[in-house]
Every structure is written in structure tokens, then in C-alpha cells.
Design an enzyme around this catalytic site. Structure first.
Site, PDB file in Angstrom:
ATOM      1  N   ASP A  25     104.373  21.611  31.501  1.00 52.49           N
ATOM      2  CA  ASP A  25     103.017  21.076  31.603  1.00 52.49           C
ATOM      3  C   ASP A  25     102.014  22.202  31.401  1.00 52.49           C
ATOM      4  OD1 ASP A  25     100.915  19.252  32.009  1.00 52.49           O
ATOM      5  OD2 ASP A  25     101.820  18.408  33.814  1.00 52.49           O
TER       6      ASP A  25
ATOM      7  N   HIS B 285      91.484  18.761  30.943  1.00 48.31           N
ATOM      8  CA  HIS B 285      90.874  17.431  31.171  1.00 48.31           C
ATOM      9  C   HIS B 285      89.515  17.273  30.482  1.00 48.31           C
ATOM     10  CE1 HIS B 285      93.594  15.925  34.706  1.00 48.31           C
ATOM     11  NE2 HIS B 285      94.270  16.415  33.690  1.00 48.31           N
TER      12      HIS B 285
ATOM     13  N   HIS C 287     104.987  14.964  30.570  1.00 49.51           N
ATOM     14  CA  HIS C 287     104.391  13.618  30.618  1.00 49.51           C
ATOM     15  C   HIS C 287     103.696  13.280  29.311  1.00 49.51           C
ATOM     16  CE1 HIS C 287     100.095  14.737  31.604  1.00 49.51           C
ATOM     17  NE2 HIS C 287     100.636  15.788  32.182  1.00 49.51           N
TER      18      HIS C 287
ATOM     19  N   ASP D 298      97.166  18.365  27.401  1.00 49.27           N
ATOM     20  CA  ASP D 298      97.763  17.933  28.676  1.00 49.27           C
ATOM     21  C   ASP D 298      98.237  16.502  28.504  1.00 49.27           C
ATOM     22  OD1 ASP D 298      98.399  17.375  31.288  1.00 49.27           O
ATOM     23  OD2 ASP D 298      96.349  17.464  32.038  1.00 49.27           O
TER      24      ASP D 298
ATOM     25  N   GLU E  89     101.963  10.314  34.858  1.00 50.39           N
ATOM     26  CA  GLU E  89     101.850  11.568  35.630  1.00 50.39           C
ATOM     27  C   GLU E  89     100.445  11.743  36.171  1.00 50.39           C
ATOM     28  OE1 GLU E  89     101.050  15.898  36.337  1.00 50.39           O
ATOM     29  OE2 GLU E  89     100.021  14.499  35.032  1.00 50.39           O
ATOM     30  N   GLU E  90      99.460  11.419  35.350  1.00 47.53           N
ATOM     31  CA  GLU E  90      98.061  11.705  35.719  1.00 47.53           C
ATOM     32  C   GLU E  90      97.573  10.857  36.887  1.00 47.53           C
ATOM     33  OE1 GLU E  90      96.439  14.196  34.764  1.00 47.53           O
ATOM     34  OE2 GLU E  90      97.140  14.791  32.782  1.00 47.53           O
TER      35      GLU E  90
HETATM   36 CO    CO Z   1      96.430  16.500  33.576  1.00 51.61          CO
HETATM   37 ZN    ZN Z   2      99.566  17.461  32.788  1.00 54.94          ZN
END
Ligand code: CO
Ligand code: ZN
Length: 333
Positions: free
Chosen positions: A219, A305, A64, A166, A196-197
Site C-alpha cells: 500500500d 487521497h 486493495h 492509493d 479497504e478505504e
Molecule cells: Co487510502
Molecule cells: Zn491504501
């Protein structure tokens, strides 16, 4: 490959605002594939055709390109912004950070005066863009505008640090594998997905359109190797992580076994991964149409994150070799 990772992670692109990062990825991947197109939701699909056409598979590789962020929900009279989360955000991590909007405007995340740190929730935070009043703040940072973390890439040698590892590091692994892949019996569909998130949304529609025989997501995954951290078997520097299960997917046994066999045959360091909470694009791909045997190659990552997600460069290279090793083989699934 570090330059590629730096370029990808430093580009703006919260979920739903992927135009800038899609353009950057398009420029990077186009020299190594036969066709590229963007689909209706904005996923970028880059196809590398089989070099010999007999019995190859159609393999969808998904990473992503969106990142977590914030979206403005309200602007007050003095020009302070209130916001909601795009993806999984923690108020304690956000406080004091800087965020960047699509046009490059920087905002500082401040908080209301709070007696007890436990009361720090997202709705106690605001963004200060240096505006003198509401009208000035609304020009480029009004309701509905999105921002991501503002933070540079740092190279610590073996360890690389940035916001948006990410999943831009997954996108970088895909581009590098496309570059290194010379001969293959398989049709490789490299799909750089959107949103995606916020729920694996781009992967769902692109998997339907591509209609692959096999799905592989790239990922990040968490690690269990920091002080008093999560009890988890994955560690930084332990090699490519081959997913067995997360909340979105139980990896297809044949895909998981294929990954482990390729890693053993090509002497690529690897570790198995069971992630208790979290998912990847493979969660959407494997449920597409009548079902797609799918798995995930994970890049072990600390502090996911946060603005300082850390990966090991050796692990990243192991993931490139594993993906390339799978794509170049005659696969029997
Ligand atoms: Co993420
Ligand atoms: Zn991810």
C-alpha cells in the site's frame, strides 16, 4: 510497467463498486498465475503455485483495488446532488474537482456561498452533473450511486501522478512481481481486496479463507519531504518503505527483518516507515484466525487521497524487486 499503472489508476472503482477494476486486474494478472477466483465479497484471489514442493510457505500478498470516492445521498429539484464520503475525503481538496460515475457521467463539485473558508465542510458541497432537473439527474446519478475522482495519469519521468495511486500502484507492484516470479518454493496468493478505504473489510474475509502462514500488504504511505510537511522519515525516491508500525499494525519482527534482509542481500534501496495515523490490509490479515505474522511494503506517496498522488518510479521498481525477492526465498518463520 508505466502502461500497467496508467491502466489501473484510470479505472473507476470506489469502495463497494469494484466490478470494473476487478475485471481490468483479472485481465492483467491472469497470464502470470495458475488460478484466479473472486470470493463472495468480490476480492480477486490469484494463486501462483510453488515450483518445488518442500517446506514452502503460503504467503498472502494483499493490495486493495478500491479507491476513495463519494456517494449520492440526496437529489434536489434542480438536479444538484448532495453526497457523503467513501473513505477519507477533504472538502478543500474536492472543491472544483470533477468526479466520474460508473457509466462515465462526469460531475463538477461546487460549493454554497461561504463567508469564511473555515466553514467549508462536505455538507456545503454539491455535485452538478449538468442535469436540467431532478428526473434527469436521477437517471444514472441517483441516491446510492458512487463516483470517484476523474483525473488522468501523468508521467513526469521519474515521478508519476494520478488519482487512485492509493492503491492501484500496489496492485501494479503485485502484478509485476507475479510476472517476474519464475521459481519459488512458496504458494503465493495475490489478493486484490475490496473495501479497504472503508475499514479493511475485504482483507478480513479473504485472509480467513486463504489461511496464510505469512501476510504482506502492499500500500501507499505518506512522506515527510514536502515544505513544512509532516515530520516523518520517509521520502520519495528513498526506496521501498518497510513498515514498522501504523495505527492498524505493529509489523511482526520476523517479517520486518525478513524484508530488510532481502533488501540488503539483493541491494534494493529501502527505508523504515513509522506511520502515525493510517492503516493497511495487514491490519486485518494479522488478526485473522489465531494470528498471522504480517508486514507491509509501502510505496512512498505525496498528496495521498488527492486527485494528484505522486510516486517515484524508482521506488515502485524497488517494491517489485523486494516483493519478488521475498516470494522466491525459502522462509523460516
Ligand atoms: Co487510502
Ligand atoms: Zn491504501
Amino acid at each position: 510497467m508505466k502502461d500497467l499503472i496508467k491502466r489501473l489508476v484510470e479505472t473507476y472503482g470506489p469502495s463497494g463498486s469494484e466490478d470494473q477494476i476487478r475485471q481490468v486486474i483479472l485481465e492483467e494478472v491472469r497470464p502470470y498465475v495458475d488460478e484466479t477466483r473472486a470470493d463472495p465479497l468480490g476480492n480477486l484471489i490469484a494463486v501462483k503455485h510453488a515450483t518445488k514442493k518442500n517446506g514452502g510457505k503460503k504467503i498472502m500478498v494483499a493490495g486493495h483495488m478500491d479507491e476513495i470516492g463519494v456517494m449520492v445521498t440526496h437529489v434536489d429539484e434542480k438536479g444538484f446532488l448532495r453526497f457523503g464520503a467513501i473513505g477519507g475525503l477533504s472538502p478543500t481538496i474536492l472543491l472544483g474537482e470533477r468526479v466520474v460515475f460508473a457509466d462515465g457521467t462526469i460531475g463538477i463539485v461546487g460549493a454554497e456561498r461561504i463567508e469564511d473558508p473555515k466553514d467549508l465542510r462536505l455538507d456545503k458541497l454539491f455535485i452538478d452533473v449538468g442535469a436540467k432537473d431532478k428526473a434527469q439527474a436521477e437517471k444514472v446519478t441517483g441516491v446510492g450511486r458512487s463516483a470517484g475522482y476523474f483525473r488522468e495519469f501523468d508521467d513526469l519521468g521519474n515521478r508519476l501522478v494520478s488519482k487512485a495511486m492509493d492503491d492501484r500502484v500496489g496492485c501494479a507492484v503485485m502484478i509485476q512481481a507475479a510476472k517476474e516470479l519464475k521459481k519459488s518454493p512458496n504458494e503465493a496468493y495475490f489478493v486484490f481486496t475490496v473495501q479497504e478505504e472503508v475499514g479493511l473489510r475485504g482483507a478480513r474475509t479473504s485472509a480467513f479463507a486463504v489461511d496464510p502462514d505469512i501476510g504482506i500488504a502492499l500500500d501507499v504511505t505518506r512522506t515527510g519531504d514536502t515544505p513544512k510537511g509532516l515530520p516523518m522519515a520517509v521520502e520519495l525516491g528513498g526506496g521501498a518503505a518497510i513498515k514498522v508500525k501504523d495505527s492498524s499494525l505493529v509489523a511482526h519482527p520476523k517479517v520486518k527483518d525478513l524484508m530488510a534482509q532481502v533488501a540488503q542481500a539483493d541491494k534494493i534501496p529501502y527505508q523504515f516507515e513509522v506511520l502515525e495515523a493510517g492503516g493497511t490490509d495487514a491490519g486485518a490479515i494479522h488478526l485473522s484466525r489465531a494470528g498471522v505474522p504480517s508486514g507491509t511494503i509501502s510505496i512512498p506517496t505525496r498528496y495521498i487521497h488527492t486527485p494528484s498522488e505522486v510516486v517515484d518510479y524508482g521506488d515502485v521498481q524497488a517494491c517489485v524487486r523486494l516483493l519478488k525477492g521475498i516470494l522466491e526465498r525459502q522462509i523460516d518463520i
